[in-house]
Design a protein around this motif. Structure first.
Motif, short mmCIF file in Angstrom:
data_model
loop_
_atom_site.label_atom_id
_atom_site.label_comp_id
_atom_site.label_asym_id
_atom_site.label_seq_id
_atom_site.Cartn_x
_atom_site.Cartn_y
_atom_site.Cartn_z
N SER A 1 0.38 5.55 0.47
CA SER A 1 -0.57 6.59 0.86
C SER A 1 -0.06 7.97 0.47
N ASP B 1 7.84 1.92 6.74
CA ASP B 1 7.31 2.90 5.80
C ASP B 1 8.45 3.75 5.23
N ASN C 1 -6.40 11.68 3.56
CA ASN C 1 -5.39 10.89 2.86
C ASN C 1 -6.07 10.03 1.80
N ARG D 1 0.85 -1.19 0.00
CA ARG D 1 0.00 0.00 0.00
C ARG D 1 0.88 1.24 0.00
N THR E 1 -1.81 1.77 7.81
CA THR E 1 -2.28 2.79 8.73
C THR E 1 -2.35 4.12 8.00
N ALA E 2 -3.27 4.21 7.05
CA ALA E 2 -3.40 5.42 6.23
C ALA E 2 -3.50 6.64 7.13
N GLN F 1 -5.23 6.28 -0.06
CA GLN F 1 -4.37 5.10 0.02
C GLN F 1 -4.61 4.22 -1.21
N MET G 1 2.38 7.71 9.12
CA MET G 1 3.61 7.15 8.56
C MET G 1 4.40 6.52 9.69
N ASP G 2 4.49 5.19 9.68
CA ASP G 2 5.22 4.46 10.72
C ASP G 2 6.71 4.62 10.46
N THR H 1 5.21 4.74 1.46
CA THR H 1 4.73 3.36 1.51
C THR H 1 4.02 3.19 2.84
N ASP H 2 2.97 2.39 2.83
CA ASP H 2 2.14 2.21 4.02
C ASP H 2 1.99 0.72 4.28
#
Length: 163
Positions: free
Chosen positions: A54, A95, A118, A52, A83-84, A120, A87-88, A78-79
């Motif tokens: 976002s 991410d 957002n 995914r 978790t849209a 995604q 950002m982890d 990148t997700d």
């Protein structure tokens, strides 16, 4: 010489208002193209990487701001965890920041008409939901406004609209 200056002054007075509309229209087109390019990049990166991806509004250009006004900028990332809007950035680097778009120049507003903060894209290129944005410049006139639409299939389109 005085006659030439007078003729030049008259021509400038007539031409400048028309030239202003050309500048505003080109500014709106450029800004809409920046946004469309970011969504297309997110879609293609999702398909290419198989994860995914976002796009979210961002005021600090490193995290999502969860705001519906996008003129302050946005980020593409990148997700991996899905978790849209978040950002982890933990130690495993799940991410990855792909693109940063700084705030739009001029007095431009970009509002998400669906209140989404957002968008995604799945690894198939499909969007998590349809989204619509209105891009308007202050002093906009004629058909120099832009509407940017993202279908549920992920296709992005921009159309000229009346202000």
């Amino acid at each position: 010489l005085m006659i030439a200056i007078a003729v030049l002054a008259v021509l400038a007075t007539v031409a400048l208002p028309g030239f202003r509309s050309v500048i505003k229209n080109n500014q709106a087109a450029t800004q809409a193209n920046l946004m469309v390019a970011s969504f297309n990049l997110a879609r293609s990166e999702a398909a290419k990487r198989g994860v995914r991806v976002s796009v979210c509004s961002s005021t600090n250009l490193s995290t999502c701001s969860n705001a519906t006004a996008w003129e302050d900028g946005w980020i593409v990332f990148t997700d991996a965890r899905g978790t849209a809007g978040v950002m982890d950035s933990d130690a495993d680097g799940s991410d990855v920041l792909i693109k940063v778009q700084e705030s739009l120049k001029g007095e431009t507003t970009v509002a998400d008409t669906g209140s989404a903060t957002n968008v995604q894209y799945q690894s198939t290129g499909l969007a998590n939901a349809a989204a619509a944005f209105e891009l308007r410049n202050v002093g906009c006139f004629g058909d120099s406004g832009r509407d940017i639409n993202i279908s549920a299939t992920g296709r992005v389109s921009a159309t000229n609209v009346a202000c």
